[in-house]
Design an enzyme around this catalytic site. Sequence first.
Site, PDB file in Angstrom:
ATOM      1  N   CYS A 136       0.830  -1.205   0.000  1.00  0.00           N
ATOM      2  CA  CYS A 136       0.000   0.000   0.000  1.00  0.00           C
ATOM      3  C   CYS A 136       0.866   1.258   0.000  1.00  0.00           C
ATOM      4  CB  CYS A 136      -0.944  -0.005   1.199  1.00  0.00           C
ATOM      5  SG  CYS A 136      -1.991   1.450   1.274  1.00  0.00           S
ATOM      6  N   CYS A 139      -0.442   4.109   2.180  1.00  0.00           N
ATOM      7  CA  CYS A 139      -0.225   3.905   3.623  1.00  0.00           C
ATOM      8  C   CYS A 139       1.242   4.152   3.995  1.00  0.00           C
ATOM      9  CB  CYS A 139      -0.553   2.476   4.051  1.00  0.00           C
ATOM     10  SG  CYS A 139      -2.020   1.777   3.313  1.00  0.00           S
ATOM     11  N   ASP A 140       2.153   3.638   3.189  1.00  0.00           N
ATOM     12  CA  ASP A 140       3.548   3.558   3.629  1.00  0.00           C
ATOM     13  C   ASP A 140       4.542   4.414   2.841  1.00  0.00           C
ATOM     14  OD1 ASP A 140       2.763   1.702   5.548  1.00  0.00           O
ATOM     15  OD2 ASP A 140       2.943   0.038   4.154  1.00  0.00           O
TER      16      ASP A 140
END
Length: 312
Positions: A136, A139-140
């Site tokens: 992701c 997300c990261d």
Amino acid sequence: MIKEHVKCLIIGSGPAGYTAAIYAARAEMKPVMYAGLQPGGQLTETTEVENFPGYPEGIQGPEMMMEFRAQAERFGTDIRDGLATEAFLNETPKRILIEDKAEITADTVIISTGASAKWLGLESEERLKSGGVSACAVCDGFFYRNQDVVVVGAGDSACEEAMYLAKLCKNVTMLVRKEEFRASKIMVQRTIDTENITVMFNTETVEVLGDQVVEGIKYKNNKTNEEGVISATGFFLAIGHKPNTDIFKGQLDMDNIGYLNVTPGTTKTNIPGVYAAGDCADKNYRQAVTAAGTGCMSALDAERFLADNGIH
Ligand code: NDP
């Protein structure tokens, strides 16, 4: 085997399921939740979550899911271990089997079974999941600012993730296993027009290098068998997701990948009293906050169904 009738059965325990549970419990629907194979869902595989509103300092994914769970339990949700293995949603009441542990009949069913990112299946990829391997970028990606990263995949998601990362990172290398992209033309064009994205075709990952954290990617050209190493600190998989909806096939309308179809603006499936929330019905956004939002909607939809059908 337990045999039991409930007003509201929630299948799956990520942000969508827990949020549905909070609302359903507060509406006195006495929800019973079966938490599934991975209680807490995909967030239990991530590290820091910095984009969920209300946590200005960020929070670890597993910890956030424990807080969601505690909030659902505080209002009386009965959360149990177990995986839904068979569903008979066209019966009245609807009937769900939980392995060989329980047979639950329910007036309403909220499906929040999520989706699972696909992985390559390499030992090194598994080992470095909390050290730079991610599925992701949204997300990261932030953790790899001004660093070099590698993205695997050639679909729209891979292009989208590569372009997202290109804004944050120094260099993005895309590994495409075939001679061509699978993504739509416009996404491909945008990707190849992005200066700091390099695309390597006919290229497969051999190993993710590094002990505790990602240090590089060993690759192989599947035409020439030539091998090489790309220096990188982040390794992002974008080779598709699989919604966890197999047991509903033939009963609930879904697209060709398995994402459940809902009436736009609601969580209603094609079967009255059955609702879908979170990633199992969302191939576009797939965020914790959007899952929580649809979880809330599903409990409100279920509450209205019970009221409209005089079920108290
Ligand atoms: P897709 O299934 O479209 O693409 C998956 C990609 O991963 C393919 O290119 C495939 O390669 C590659 N892949 C699969 N397994 C491996 C492997 N083991 N090693 C290397 N590569 C592998 O998934 P997406 O998540 O990209 O998209 C899902 C759906 O969502 C699509 O319909 C897409 O159009 C849509 N979507 C739309 C977006 C948009 O319009 N903005 C954004 C994101 C998704 P190969 O081509 O060789 O099979």
